[in-house]
Design an enzyme around this catalytic site. Structure first.
Site: not given
Length: 260
Positions: A8, A39-40, A68, A149, A174, A176
């Site tokens: 991520d 996604e972040n 997200h 994820h 997801h 991290h």
């Protein structure tokens, strides 16, 4: 074929370091393909098309999303214009965007699928049924790699065994937090529970430490801004055989810039 799988990407710091590392690895031909979870990537929540384009320019071939995916409202109307951005396959029918893609690389074609988990996450359709449907749609004799994820390690491990021998690799995103369980499963599929994170490592999974501690110690809501400071890139390097198109190896990767 050596594929860089990137955990991520968090905010502008993560994008900056992703760009620096990936440009160097590709210039040195350490990897020929790059798949990253983004996604972040925009302000720590979601993705926009302009940010996606900067990651593609930096060397990404495919960007995956997760829970997200719609953190930036503009993506809902723009995602259809970029086939290399994937949203999870187990979103309901009619959701914009696509959940898999087959890209042409210098080492041959590669298919990528994105899924999102259900355990400890928002209600969503079954990822196991969704991946069955995606595999049927993808071209035969092209290796498939899957970004799952998901929050629960058990759900990710279950997915790895569910797809063992049917796809080239299953890797999780997801949490991290990079896991140490890279392996080749019994039927030949490469597996890793979570790639980790690309962003500031003096943080709480990419966020400023103080607001997170306030929330944990007092229960009072606080805004979790993206942290600053030195960054790291976490992920794995997946090697596929050019002849059989099956996994040869998967190795964890962690590159950190020093604290000043």
């Amino acid at each position: 074929m050596k594929i860089l799988l990137v955990g991520d990407i968090v905010g502008n710091p993560g994008r900056r370091f992703f760009s620096e590392v990936v440009k160097k690895l590709r210039a040195e031909n350490v990897v020929q393909v790059v798949v990253a979870n983004a996604e972040n990537a925009t302000a720590g929540n979601g993705l926009t098309l302009p940010v996606a384009q900067t990651l593609f320019t930096a060397g990404a071939d495919v960007l995956t999303l997760g829970d997200h995916a719609w953190g930036q409202k503009d993506l809902e109307t723009t995602i259809g214009g970029e086939k290399r951005i994937l949203r999870p396959a187990n979103y309901p029918p009619g959701v914009p965007g696509q959940s898999s893609v087959t890209v042409q690389t210098t080492m041959g074609p590669l298919s990528v699928v994105n899924l999102v988990g259900r355990v400890f996450m928002n209600p969503i359709e079954c990822p196991f049924r969704a991946i069955d449907a995606e595999i049927k749609k993808l071209p035969a004799n092209v290796p498939i790699i899957v970004d799952f994820h998901a929050e629960a390690t058990s759900e990710k491990i279950a997915m790895g065994h569910y797809l063992d021998g049917r796809v080239a690799a299953v890797f999780g995103t997801h949490t991290h937090v990079q896991t140490s369980d890279t392996c080749i499963l019994p039927k030949g599929t490469a597996y890793m529970t979570d790639l980790g994170m690309t962003g500031p490592y003096d943080s709480v999974i990419g966020r400023q430490i103080a607001p997170v501690l306030k929330r944990f110690t007092t229960g009072v809501p606080a805004k979790f801004e993206v942290a600053t400071g030195p960054c790291g890139l976490e992920g794995a390097i997946l090697e596929l055989c050019n002849t059989t198109r099956k996994a040869l190896s998967i190795s964890p990767l962690r590159i950190r810039e020093p604290r000043s």
